[in-house]
Design a protein around this motif. Sequence first.
Motif, short mmCIF file in Angstrom:
data_model
loop_
_atom_site.label_atom_id
_atom_site.label_comp_id
_atom_site.label_asym_id
_atom_site.label_seq_id
_atom_site.Cartn_x
_atom_site.Cartn_y
_atom_site.Cartn_z
N ILE A 57 -67.78 113.04 -36.60
CA ILE A 57 -67.38 113.96 -35.55
C ILE A 57 -66.20 114.77 -36.08
O ILE A 57 -65.15 114.23 -36.36
CB ILE A 57 -66.98 113.18 -34.27
N PRO A 58 -66.39 116.07 -36.21
CA PRO A 58 -65.34 116.89 -36.81
C PRO A 58 -64.07 117.02 -35.95
O PRO A 58 -62.97 117.07 -36.48
CB PRO A 58 -65.99 118.25 -37.02
N ASP A 59 -64.21 117.04 -34.62
CA ASP A 59 -63.05 117.20 -33.76
C ASP A 59 -62.24 115.91 -33.70
O ASP A 59 -62.78 114.85 -33.36
CB ASP A 59 -63.49 117.61 -32.36
N VAL A 60 -60.96 115.99 -34.03
CA VAL A 60 -60.09 114.80 -34.10
C VAL A 60 -59.99 114.11 -32.75
O VAL A 60 -60.04 112.88 -32.65
CB VAL A 60 -58.69 115.20 -34.61
N THR A 61 -59.86 114.88 -31.69
CA THR A 61 -59.73 114.29 -30.35
C THR A 61 -61.01 113.57 -29.96
O THR A 61 -60.96 112.46 -29.42
CB THR A 61 -59.40 115.40 -29.32
N ASP A 62 -62.14 114.19 -30.20
CA ASP A 62 -63.42 113.55 -29.88
C ASP A 62 -63.61 112.27 -30.70
O ASP A 62 -64.09 111.26 -30.18
CB ASP A 62 -64.59 114.50 -30.13
N ARG A 63 -63.24 112.33 -31.96
CA ARG A 63 -63.37 111.16 -32.84
C ARG A 63 -62.47 110.02 -32.33
O ARG A 63 -62.89 108.87 -32.26
CB ARG A 63 -63.02 111.52 -34.28
N ALA A 64 -61.24 110.36 -31.97
CA ALA A 64 -60.30 109.34 -31.46
C ALA A 64 -60.82 108.72 -30.18
O ALA A 64 -60.74 107.51 -29.98
CB ALA A 64 -58.92 109.96 -31.25
N SER A 65 -61.37 109.55 -29.31
CA SER A 65 -61.93 109.06 -28.05
C SER A 65 -63.09 108.11 -28.31
O SER A 65 -63.19 107.04 -27.70
CB SER A 65 -62.38 110.24 -27.20
N GLU A 66 -63.97 108.49 -29.23
CA GLU A 66 -65.11 107.63 -29.54
C GLU A 66 -64.67 106.32 -30.18
O GLU A 66 -65.21 105.25 -29.88
CB GLU A 66 -66.11 108.35 -30.45
N GLU A 67 -63.67 106.38 -31.06
CA GLU A 67 -63.16 105.16 -31.69
C GLU A 67 -62.50 104.24 -30.66
O GLU A 67 -62.64 103.02 -30.74
CB GLU A 67 -62.20 105.51 -32.82
#
Length: 140
Positions: A57-67
């Motif tokens: 997931i390229p978007d940092v916020t989206d990646r953090a949310s998914e993690e």
Amino acid sequence: MKAESFLPDDYRPAEDEPFMNDRQLEYFRRKLIAWKEELLAGSRDTIEGLQDSTRNIPDVTDRASEETDRALELRTRDRQRKLVNKIDSALRRIDEGEYGYCEVTGEPISLKRLDARPIATMSLEAQERHERREKVHRDD
């Protein structure tokens, strides 16, 4: 005749029958096995979901949310894994004839408590004493 062959679907343990008779034991065995199967099915779904969602997931916020979601799901599954171990222990107690009796006092655990929490190992009174002692020691 084995208990499992004559246990009606609408059976509920009653206070007016002998404590931990064959019917009650079979009722709790079925309840525990169904609970365990439900937890294991959820674990399988989680594993499949985690395998499917391993994407970049390229978007940092989206990646953090998914993690964060993934970490929460794994923590939940770890608690459920521990619960499966407690269910296995309760099933073992049924097989050994110890199910339904408080491990501290040896007294019967109430049917209402066992129905609500079939993995209970202590009577309500013994559990409350245990929790009070634990709280006192934790506050030290």
